[in-house]
Design an enzyme around this catalytic site. Structure first.
Site, PDB file in Angstrom:
ATOM      1  N   GLU A 203       0.851  -1.179   0.000  1.00 10.39           N
ATOM      2  CA  GLU A 203       0.000   0.000   0.000  1.00 10.39           C
ATOM      3  C   GLU A 203       0.886   1.227   0.000  1.00 10.39           C
ATOM      4  OE1 GLU A 203      -3.145   0.076   2.883  1.00 10.39           O
ATOM      5  OE2 GLU A 203      -3.139   2.266   3.001  1.00 10.39           O
ATOM      6  N   GLU A 208      -2.556  11.482   3.382  1.00 16.92           N
ATOM      7  CA  GLU A 208      -3.652  11.325   4.333  1.00 16.92           C
ATOM      8  C   GLU A 208      -3.679  12.552   5.236  1.00 16.92           C
ATOM      9  OE1 GLU A 208      -4.389   6.972   5.736  1.00 16.92           O
ATOM     10  OE2 GLU A 208      -2.215   7.276   5.706  1.00 16.92           O
TER      11      GLU A 208
END
Length: 323
Positions: A203, A208
């Site tokens: 990932e 974020e």
């Protein structure tokens, strides 16, 4: 958007002069990025202002500047498309289930909807979390209407996700979003990538937001040690001025030997490519609400905004010319 907590190193992003051919306001058909020249070894590190850099040339392979609704041209899917090989991730499920519509393990409190989604029912609810105005896409999270809560698995919010799984995947290259980053209690915007073969990890979390920590963004790599099954991760926090009111570029360059993160096309951190980064990856952009795993987000409460907008100017992908 990984299903576990992060322990990250904080640092301050200070702008350096941009290179003319890499004007961050544009998604050029051909792009040149400056990348670290020195050998990396096994490090995961911040890139220093005095690091020697060399150019890497790229050509564009995917671009959406959101002049029209994101679902009109079939570039995106408004839910997880399924096929995850790691059961606890719950990035999949039967048609109509909530499992394609959230990542339950994270403790998220939203469900991802679109205009044809019916929740527990069989009739589309007509809920559209995507709005396009003046070439800007907004993913909008809002509190679930009380009369629809039971149909929507009693989630606190409805929101949106867009993924290119089954639409566009690529091995290696540069992936970039230009956006503003919303903030607030329980607010968790993200731009990230997963492997097209359905495995987890790998990932790449390109960006974020830690909703309660304004102007704080996180860039992280996740991988699994085959011998032990242990999931490892390394990443850094960056303070970027005016993320809520100004557009910035957030990108990652995935090369054969290293993964390099960029803010406004300036390299800020890098890591040697870990084991397991073998399959093409697809892009995901979403606005989650609430988290038990992401520090600085927290659970939604009375202080959380009733409506949150994640504004996105464009998303683009490039391939390295020499690959």
């Amino acid at each position: 958007m990984r299903p576990h907590a992060l322990a990250l190193i904080g640092c301050l992003f200070t702008a350096m002069p941009a290179f003319p051919q890499s004007d961050p306001t544009l998604a050029l058909a051909a792009l040149t990025l400056q990348v670290p020249a020195r050998a990396l070894g096994d490090q995961c590190r911040k890139i220093e202002a005095d690091d020697p850099l060399v150019p890497v040339s790229l050509h564009r392979t995917f671009h959406d500047d959101f002049d029209v609704h994101p679902l009109v041209e079939a570039r995106w899917v408004p839910h997880y498309a399924g096929g995850a090989a790691w059961p606890q991730s719950r990035y999949w499920g039967g048609e109509g289930s909530d499992f394609k519509r959230k990542t339950s393990y994270n403790g998220e409190q939203q469900i991802y909807v679109d205009s044809v989604y019916g929740g527990r029912g069989t009739v589309p609810l007509g809920l559209d979390p995507f709005r396009v105005r003046g070439g800007i896409l907004s993913i909008i999270a809002s509190r679930t209407p009380p009369d629809l809560r039971s149909l929507l698995f009693n989630n606190e919010y409805i929101s949106g996700i867009l993924t290119t799984q089954s639409k566009f995947t690529q091995k290696y290259g540069y992936f970039e979003m230009r956006s503003k980053i919303p903030a607030g209690v329980g607010v968790w915007p993200a731009f990230w990538m997963l492997a097209d073969d359905g495995g987890w990890p790998p990932e790449i979390d390109i960006m974020e937001g830690r909703g309660q920590q304004h102007d704080n963004i996180v860039m992280t790599t996740h991988w699994r040690i085959p011998a032990t099954g242990r999931v490892e991760r390394c990443g850094f926090d960056f303070m970027v001025a005016d993320t809520r009111s100004e557009f910035h570029n957030y990108g990652v360059l995935w090369q054969r030997d290293r993964i390099i993160y960029f803010i406004d096309r300036q390299p800020v951190s890098e890591i040697k490519v870990p084991v397991g980064f073998d399959a093409p990856m697809y892009m995901i952009v979403n606005l989650a609400m609430g988290s038990k795993t992401m520090e600085g987000v927290g659970f939604v409460d009375g202080l959380s905004p009733n409506v949150v907008e994640f504004e996105i100017d464009r998303i683009s992908a490039y391939q390295i010319d020499a690959y």
